[in-house]
Design a protein around this motif. Sequence first.
Motif, mmCIF file in Angstrom:
data_model
loop_
_atom_site.group_PDB
_atom_site.id
_atom_site.type_symbol
_atom_site.label_atom_id
_atom_site.label_comp_id
_atom_site.label_asym_id
_atom_site.label_seq_id
_atom_site.Cartn_x
_atom_site.Cartn_y
_atom_site.Cartn_z
ATOM 1 N N ARG A 164 63.289 36.213 113.891
ATOM 2 C CA ARG A 164 62.252 35.288 114.346
ATOM 3 C C ARG A 164 62.677 33.849 114.065
ATOM 4 N NH1 ARG A 164 56.962 37.319 115.016
ATOM 5 N NH2 ARG A 164 56.762 35.289 116.053
ATOM 6 N N LEU A 165 62.032 32.921 114.746
ATOM 7 C CA LEU A 165 62.156 31.507 114.385
ATOM 8 C C LEU A 165 60.957 31.191 113.498
ATOM 9 C CD1 LEU A 165 63.177 29.798 117.769
ATOM 10 C CD2 LEU A 165 64.660 30.503 115.872
ATOM 11 N N ALA A 166 61.230 30.701 112.302
ATOM 12 C CA ALA A 166 60.154 30.486 111.322
ATOM 13 C C ALA A 166 59.121 29.472 111.801
ATOM 14 C CB ALA A 166 60.741 30.058 109.983
ATOM 15 N N CYS A 167 59.540 28.535 112.652
ATOM 16 C CA CYS A 167 58.591 27.513 113.118
ATOM 17 C C CYS A 167 57.692 28.034 114.238
ATOM 18 C CB CYS A 167 59.318 26.251 113.559
ATOM 19 S SG CYS A 167 60.168 26.387 115.143
ATOM 20 N N GLN A 168 57.945 29.248 114.699
ATOM 21 C CA GLN A 168 57.126 29.847 115.757
ATOM 22 C C GLN A 168 56.296 31.021 115.225
ATOM 23 O OE1 GLN A 168 57.428 28.631 119.214
ATOM 24 N NE2 GLN A 168 58.279 27.042 117.911
ATOM 25 N N LEU A 190 55.401 30.262 109.200
ATOM 26 C CA LEU A 190 56.330 30.699 108.162
ATOM 27 C C LEU A 190 57.205 29.539 107.675
ATOM 28 C CD1 LEU A 190 57.477 33.005 106.496
ATOM 29 C CD2 LEU A 190 58.934 33.605 108.440
ATOM 30 N N ARG A 191 57.622 28.683 108.577
ATOM 31 C CA ARG A 191 58.448 27.530 108.190
ATOM 32 C C ARG A 191 57.717 26.651 107.170
ATOM 33 N NH1 ARG A 191 59.044 22.087 109.681
ATOM 34 N NH2 ARG A 191 61.216 21.354 109.634
ATOM 35 N N ASN A 192 56.450 26.383 107.414
ATOM 36 C CA ASN A 192 55.680 25.530 106.505
ATOM 37 C C ASN A 192 55.504 26.189 105.136
ATOM 38 O OD1 ASN A 192 55.522 23.963 108.736
ATOM 39 N ND2 ASN A 192 53.344 24.216 109.080
ATOM 40 N N LEU A 200 65.490 27.624 103.981
ATOM 41 C CA LEU A 200 65.343 28.238 105.299
ATOM 42 C C LEU A 200 66.605 28.078 106.136
ATOM 43 C CD1 LEU A 200 63.766 29.341 107.773
ATOM 44 C CD2 LEU A 200 62.776 27.064 108.036
ATOM 45 N N TYR A 201 67.199 26.913 106.092
ATOM 46 C CA TYR A 201 68.261 26.592 107.038
ATOM 47 C C TYR A 201 69.659 26.867 106.491
ATOM 48 C CZ TYR A 201 64.593 24.077 109.520
ATOM 49 O OH TYR A 201 63.443 23.752 110.178
ATOM 50 N N ALA A 202 70.541 27.272 107.400
ATOM 51 C CA ALA A 202 71.968 27.334 107.083
ATOM 52 C C ALA A 202 72.525 25.913 107.185
ATOM 53 C CB ALA A 202 72.663 28.279 108.064
ATOM 54 N N ASN A 230 68.136 20.197 112.190
ATOM 55 C CA ASN A 230 66.971 20.918 112.705
ATOM 56 C C ASN A 230 65.987 19.972 113.393
ATOM 57 O OD1 ASN A 230 64.403 20.472 110.951
ATOM 58 N ND2 ASN A 230 66.072 20.607 109.469
ATOM 59 N N CYS A 231 65.158 20.547 114.244
ATOM 60 C CA CYS A 231 64.248 19.743 115.073
ATOM 61 C C CYS A 231 62.922 19.457 114.372
ATOM 62 C CB CYS A 231 64.011 20.453 116.398
ATOM 63 S SG CYS A 231 63.063 21.989 116.240
ATOM 64 N N GLY A 232 62.787 19.860 113.127
ATOM 65 C CA GLY A 232 61.558 19.581 112.385
ATOM 66 C C GLY A 232 60.406 20.494 112.747
ATOM 67 N N GLY A 233 60.726 21.649 113.282
ATOM 68 C CA GLY A 233 59.673 22.615 113.602
ATOM 69 C C GLY A 233 59.170 22.522 115.025
ATOM 70 N N GLY A 234 59.894 21.828 115.870
ATOM 71 C CA GLY A 234 59.453 21.631 117.255
ATOM 72 C C GLY A 234 59.836 22.743 118.211
ATOM 73 N N GLY A 235 60.589 23.715 117.744
ATOM 74 C CA GLY A 235 60.983 24.818 118.622
ATOM 75 C C GLY A 235 62.092 24.452 119.586
ATOM 76 N N SER A 236 62.907 23.454 119.228
ATOM 77 C CA SER A 236 63.940 23.033 120.173
ATOM 78 C C SER A 236 65.355 23.045 119.602
ATOM 79 C CB SER A 236 63.621 21.625 120.702
ATOM 80 O OG SER A 236 63.557 20.707 119.633
ATOM 81 N N CYS A 237 65.549 23.683 118.438
ATOM 82 C CA CYS A 237 66.914 23.728 117.897
ATOM 83 C C CYS A 237 67.393 25.154 117.633
ATOM 84 C CB CYS A 237 67.017 22.897 116.618
ATOM 85 S SG CYS A 237 66.149 23.603 115.198
ATOM 86 N N GLY A 238 66.497 26.061 117.397
ATOM 87 C CA GLY A 238 66.878 27.461 117.172
ATOM 88 C C GLY A 238 67.593 27.712 115.854
ATOM 89 N N THR A 239 67.417 26.824 114.872
ATOM 90 C CA THR A 239 68.139 26.985 113.600
ATOM 91 C C THR A 239 67.296 27.599 112.480
ATOM 92 O OG1 THR A 239 67.572 24.752 112.861
ATOM 93 C CG2 THR A 239 69.634 24.991 114.100
ATOM 94 N N CYS A 240 66.010 27.776 112.680
ATOM 95 C CA CYS A 240 65.136 28.255 111.595
ATOM 96 C C CYS A 240 65.011 29.785 111.643
ATOM 97 C CB CYS A 240 63.767 27.593 111.683
ATOM 98 S SG CYS A 240 62.924 27.887 113.248
ATOM 99 N N ILE A 241 66.136 30.434 111.720
ATOM 100 C CA ILE A 241 66.145 31.890 111.923
ATOM 101 C C ILE A 241 65.878 32.642 110.617
ATOM 102 C CG2 ILE A 241 67.573 33.842 112.659
ATOM 103 C CD1 ILE A 241 69.197 31.790 114.319
HETATM 104 S S1 FES Z 1 62.951 24.197 113.401
HETATM 105 FE FE1 FES Z 1 63.864 23.902 115.338
HETATM 106 S S2 FES Z 1 63.418 25.711 116.419
HETATM 107 FE FE2 FES Z 1 62.472 26.010 114.475
#
Ligand code: FES
Length: 168
Positions: free
Chosen positions: A142-146, A82-84, A93-95, A102-113
């Motif tokens: 959801r997290l868009a990058c997941q 979804l993020r892509n 996507l981001y606030a 943001n972590c660039g889609g790595g699943g380590s920031c939790g900001t792509c809600i």
């Molecule tokens: S972009 Fe960082 S957790 Fe989704």
Amino acid sequence: MASLGFNLGFYFSDVKNQRHRIVSGSGRARVFSCSSSSQASPPGISAATPPEIELEFFGPKPGSDGSYPADKAKAVSGEKLLRNIMQENKIELYATYGKVMNCGGGGSCGTCIVEILDGRDLLNERTDTENRYLKKKPESWRLACQTIVGNKENSGKVVVQRIPQWKK
Ligand code: FES
């Protein structure tokens, strides 16, 4: 040298619907191979287009007329996160914090809600990463990058609320 084709002694009546390769040589053209797009595909080979997921995105705040701005996109089922899809379609996507951190889609920031308002069954299950970041949030977040949009076989519509933490 043996010829694999035959000399052209006729014209195709509908050239647009014919696929052929003409090999020229020794003054006359020969048809090397020939097929028609009107023929059915061989058994086991599908010519059908892959299923698609339609997406609609609503912003977190109403516009001056009181309506929520909506964006639309489409994606082949099961091919993209979804993020892509949002980034390719220039859908925000981001606030504020996520825009710069943001972590660039790595699943380590939790900001792509995002919040899935409709079509949750067309997406993958929440991942362990999402369960960790969204433990105390509604199931629809959801997290868009997941989030994988579709499963390669399903089709339908997914409605997404952007930046649900800003929703009024
Ligand atoms: S972009 Fe960082 S957790 Fe989704």
